[in-house]
Design an enzyme around this catalytic site. Structure first.
Site, PDB file in Angstrom:
ATOM      1  N   GLU A 161       0.745  -1.393   0.126  1.00 24.93           N
ATOM      2  CA  GLU A 161      -0.069  -0.020   0.021  1.00 24.93           C
ATOM      3  C   GLU A 161       0.707   1.276  -0.137  1.00 24.93           C
ATOM      4  OE1 GLU A 161      -2.638  -0.331   2.981  1.00 24.93           O
ATOM      5  OE2 GLU A 161      -3.642  -2.302   2.559  1.00 24.93           O
ATOM      6  N   ASN A 203       1.919  -5.294  -3.124  1.00 21.98           N
ATOM      7  CA  ASN A 203       0.677  -5.372  -2.809  1.00 21.98           C
ATOM      8  C   ASN A 203      -0.304  -4.052  -2.436  1.00 21.98           C
ATOM      9  OD1 ASN A 203      -1.260  -7.591  -2.018  1.00 21.98           O
ATOM     10  ND2 ASN A 203      -1.343  -6.767  -0.060  1.00 21.98           N
ATOM     11  N   HIS A 239     -10.758  -6.198  -2.000  1.00 18.44           N
ATOM     12  CA  HIS A 239     -11.723  -5.956  -0.904  1.00 18.44           C
ATOM     13  C   HIS A 239     -12.866  -5.289  -1.653  1.00 18.44           C
ATOM     14  CE1 HIS A 239      -8.946  -7.135   2.532  1.00 18.44           C
ATOM     15  NE2 HIS A 239      -8.198  -6.265   1.841  1.00 18.44           N
ATOM     16  N   GLU A 266      -6.249 -10.666  -1.050  1.00 18.75           N
ATOM     17  CA  GLU A 266      -6.897 -10.403   0.309  1.00 18.75           C
ATOM     18  C   GLU A 266      -8.532 -10.321  -0.067  1.00 18.75           C
ATOM     19  OE1 GLU A 266      -5.528  -6.955   2.575  1.00 18.75           O
ATOM     20  OE2 GLU A 266      -3.222  -7.395   1.862  1.00 18.75           O
ATOM     21  N   ASP A 268     -12.335 -10.465  -0.300  1.00 20.81           N
ATOM     22  CA  ASP A 268     -13.449 -10.492   0.467  1.00 20.81           C
ATOM     23  C   ASP A 268     -14.521  -9.664  -0.213  1.00 20.81           C
ATOM     24  OD1 ASP A 268     -12.588  -8.115   1.419  1.00 20.81           O
ATOM     25  OD2 ASP A 268     -12.035  -8.860   3.392  1.00 20.81           O
TER      26      ASP A 268
HETATM   27  O1  G3I Z   1      -4.351  -8.026  19.212  1.00 22.80           O
HETATM   28  C1  G3I Z   1      -5.198  -6.687  19.704  1.00 22.80           C
HETATM   29  C2  G3I Z   1      -5.872  -7.040  20.983  1.00 22.80           C
HETATM   30  O2  G3I Z   1      -4.963  -7.634  21.906  1.00 22.80           O
HETATM   31  C3  G3I Z   1      -6.703  -5.900  21.397  1.00 22.80           C
HETATM   32  O3  G3I Z   1      -7.448  -6.158  22.475  1.00 22.80           O
HETATM   33  C4  G3I Z   1      -7.444  -5.331  20.100  1.00 22.80           C
HETATM   34  C5  G3I Z   1      -7.921  -4.006  20.469  1.00 22.80           C
HETATM   35  O4  G3I Z   1      -8.439  -3.187  19.466  1.00 22.80           O
HETATM   36  O5  G3I Z   1      -6.575  -5.061  19.153  1.00 22.80           O
HETATM   37  C6  G3I Z   1      -5.931  -6.381  18.535  1.00 22.80           C
HETATM   38  O6  G3I Z   1      -5.136  -6.026  17.515  1.00 22.80           O
HETATM   39  C7  G3I Z   1      -6.092  -5.683  16.421  1.00 22.80           C
HETATM   40  C8  G3I Z   1      -5.446  -6.785  15.164  1.00 22.80           C
HETATM   41  O7  G3I Z   1      -6.218  -6.474  14.081  1.00 22.80           O
HETATM   42  C9  G3I Z   1      -5.808  -8.154  15.625  1.00 22.80           C
HETATM   43  O8  G3I Z   1      -7.163  -8.369  15.678  1.00 22.80           O
HETATM   44  C10 G3I Z   1      -5.669  -4.424  15.962  1.00 22.80           C
HETATM   45  O9  G3I Z   1      -6.271  -3.388  16.630  1.00 22.80           O
HETATM   46  C11 G3I Z   1      -6.195  -4.098  14.505  1.00 22.80           C
HETATM   47  O10 G3I Z   1      -5.735  -2.866  14.023  1.00 22.80           O
HETATM   48  C12 G3I Z   1      -5.907  -5.075  13.617  1.00 22.80           C
HETATM   49  O11 G3I Z   1      -6.315  -4.827  12.427  1.00 22.80           O
HETATM   50  C13 G3I Z   1      -5.660  -5.467  11.125  1.00 22.80           C
HETATM   51  C14 G3I Z   1      -5.677  -4.401  10.136  1.00 22.80           C
HETATM   52  O12 G3I Z   1      -4.878  -5.055   9.162  1.00 22.80           O
HETATM   53  C15 G3I Z   1      -4.743  -3.480  10.893  1.00 22.80           C
HETATM   54  O13 G3I Z   1      -4.752  -2.248   9.888  1.00 22.80           O
HETATM   55  C16 G3I Z   1      -6.731  -6.651  10.529  1.00 22.80           C
HETATM   56  O14 G3I Z   1      -7.096  -7.696  11.553  1.00 22.80           O
HETATM   57  C17 G3I Z   1      -6.177  -7.124   9.432  1.00 22.80           C
HETATM   58  O15 G3I Z   1      -6.952  -7.978   8.720  1.00 22.80           O
HETATM   59  C18 G3I Z   1      -5.757  -5.924   8.325  1.00 22.80           C
HETATM   60  O16 G3I Z   1      -5.323  -6.503   7.248  1.00 22.80           O
HETATM   61  C19 G3I Z   1      -5.248  -5.555   6.308  1.00 22.80           C
HETATM   62  C20 G3I Z   1      -3.900  -6.027   5.432  1.00 22.80           C
HETATM   63  O17 G3I Z   1      -2.817  -6.420   6.352  1.00 22.80           O
HETATM   64  C21 G3I Z   1      -3.445  -5.059   4.537  1.00 22.80           C
HETATM   65  N1  G3I Z   1      -4.622  -4.892   3.348  1.00 22.80           N
HETATM   66  C22 G3I Z   1      -6.002  -4.376   4.405  1.00 22.80           C
HETATM   67  C23 G3I Z   1      -6.003  -5.455   5.289  1.00 22.80           C
HETATM   68  C24 G3I Z   1      -7.657  -4.919   5.942  1.00 22.80           C
HETATM   69  O18 G3I Z   1      -7.320  -3.680   6.732  1.00 22.80           O
END
Ligand code: G3I
Length: 467
Positions: A161, A203, A239, A266, A268
């Site tokens: 990105e 990506n 997405h 990715e 969905d």
């Molecule tokens: O693990 C912590 C947890 O301990 C805490 O309680 C909680 C509170 O918010 O956060 C948890 O971490 C989160 C993590 O996902 C695991 O669930 C983060 O806040 C959250 O920001 C994170 O989001 C991820 C996101 O990327 C971050 O930008 C998503 O899971 C993940 O699916 C998403 O993936 C991205 C790709 O890497 C790149 N392309 C876009 C895609 C969707 O945003």
């Protein structure tokens, strides 16, 4: 979509032959031979079907059962990102990334690495850096993480990105970008040096049709190819809501025509047209010979980052949705075969003298696209209780940038020393990867490495994968 005999899946070959003799061009797989899982269905045309995996869900049996049954490629959803792997500068943490990687490899799946550099999910210490200090930290991060996973990753999202949304077609502003416009190519070169066998991808999202953003990336890839910057693939996150852009396939194809693989990384899709849209995306990939695979961004709707939008193939209880069936049917209907795919052939070329055995295995994979071809042969000098094996790695019709040889050591056999290769262990299945000076092998040429061990060195069955 018209499918020719050349583009039919293996499951439909008999039907193909009959249809071709009748002058027909539309090939359908017979239901009797249709694959029943996404991974197996994709493999019929040399592709993979993957999913994002969260380490924290690997003790959820419903989740793991679907993962193990359906998917043959795995991406760590968050666990290989910068904030996860280097929470403090110079201190690397691979526990959760390794859990996902080992689960995948132990279950016969491959791994897409995600992501070495991204403007999001940076550790706090990196967010506060700039200039040459940040550039050095970025490159060290790429080198360290790619080295840790060296030889085990099918493809890395080296940079994620980096382009701006909207009409500019230019780079996104970020702390990474402010270290200089060459940061992307520097990252790709560092990744290649650290793991020569991994495919290296750029990506991004909102790049699913021909638009200013995707064209900006297209121009960068074209420039990289012209200047020899090592880039092998482009990931299209996809997405989506309700449908893919009408020029989705054409956009994939224009990138493929630059000489890179394309992957849907990715996927969905939310909305009431979900099943149709999933089928259309699947067919588009199948129609592009260098579209090597599709990854969905999660397993069940409850696993999705798009909370409440139900954009995945399994419902929150783990049941297959209509979208699942439409994907499976589309995969089984076939498409182009990924370039380089072939069936496995194994030949034993020489027999045993009193102490020397030579075996050659010509290898390919049934688990997705085939990297650059190579063969491995072993020459064995053995005595009671020990042996020295010399392994010859020979490039196929294309030069190798790196290689990985896998050997199977018999029970009771242990490697005690080796030269000219890195190894993954000392017993059982051992992966050997090139060292810095012998990864580049010209077409048809060979290089050698060796090892010694206690026990028997018979039946090593070396197989080779190149890149
Ligand atoms: O693990 C912590 C947890 O301990 C805490 O309680 C909680 C509170 O918010 O956060 C948890 O971490 C989160 C993590 O996902 C695991 O669930 C983060 O806040 C959250 O920001 C994170 O989001 C991820 C996101 O990327 C971050 O930008 C998503 O899971 C993940 O699916 C998403 O993936 C991205 C790709 O890497 C790149 N392309 C876009 C895609 C969707 O945003």
């Amino acid at each position: 979509m018209n499918l020719t005999a050349k583009s039919a899946p293996r499951a439909a070959l008999v039907v193909t032959a009959v249809a071709a003799s009748l002058g027909a061009t539309l090939i359908m797989a017979s239901s009797a031979s249709a694959a029943t899982t996404l991974g197996a269905a994709a493999e019929q045309t040399g592709r993979y079907y993957g999913t994002a995996v969260a380490a924290g869900k690997l003790n959820d049996s419903t989740y793991v059962n679907i993962l193990n049954r359906e998917f043959d490629m795995v991406t760590a959803e968050n666990e290989m990102k910068w904030d996860a792997t280097e929470p403090n500068r110079g201190q690397f943490t691979y526990t959760n990334g390794d859990r996902i990687l080992n689960h995948a490899l132990n279950n016969g799946k491959r791994v897409r690495g995600h992501a070495l550099l991204w403007y999001q999910q940076q550790p706090g210490w990196a967010q506060n850096l700039g200039g040459s200090d940040l550039r050095n930290a970025m490159m060290n991060h790429v080198t360290q993480v790619a080295t840790h996973y060296r030889g085990k990753i099918y493809a890395w999202d080296v940079v994620n990105e980096a382009f701006a949304d909207g009409s500019s077609g230019g780079r996104r502003d970020s702390n990474l970008q402010r270290t200089g416009n060459d940061w992307i190519e520097a990252a790709f070169r560092a990744a290649r040096a650290a793991d020569p066998a991994a495919k290296l991808c750029y990506n991004d999202y909102n790049t699913d049709g021909v638009n200013a953003k995707s064209t900006g990336i297209y121009n960068m890839v074209r420039d990289f190819k012209a200047r020899g910057v090592p880039i092998d693939c482009v990931g299209f996150q996809s997405h989506l809501t309700n449908s893919a852009p009408s020029d989705y396939q054409a956009n994939l194809q224009r990138f493929a025509d630059l000489g890179v693989d394309v992957q849907i990384t990715e996927l969905d899709i939310s909305g009431s047209n979900q099943a149709n849209a999933y089928a259309a995306v699947t067919r588009a990939c199948l129609a592009v010979a260098r579209c090597t695979g599709i990854t969905v961004w999660g397993i069940r709707d409850s696993d999705s980052w798009r909370t409440g939008q139900n954009p995945l193939l399994f419902d929150s209880s783990g049941n297959k949705k209509a979208a699942y069936t439409s994907v499976l049917n589309a995969l089984n209907a076939g498409g182009t075969t990924v370039t380089g795919t072939s069936t496995t052939t194994t030949t034993t070329t020489s027999t045993t003298t009193s102490t020397t055995t030579s075996t050659t295995t010509t290898t390919s994979t049934t688990n997705g696209p085939i990297p650059t071809g190579c063969t491995a042969s072993v020459s064995l000098n053995s005595w009671t209780g020990g042996f020295v094996a010399t392994v010859k790695v020979t490039a196929g019709s294309t030069a190798l940038r790196g290689w990985r040889v896998t050997t199977s050591l018999p029970s009771g056999t242990t490697v005690t020393g080796a030269w000219s290769a890195n190894r993954s262990g000392d017993t059982g299945t051992v992966n050997w990867t090139n060292v810095d000076y012998n990864g580049n092998v010209a077409a048809g040429q060979s290089t050698e490495f060796g090892f010694q061990g206690t026990g028997s060195g018979t039946g090593l069955n070396p197989t080779c994968v190149g890149s």
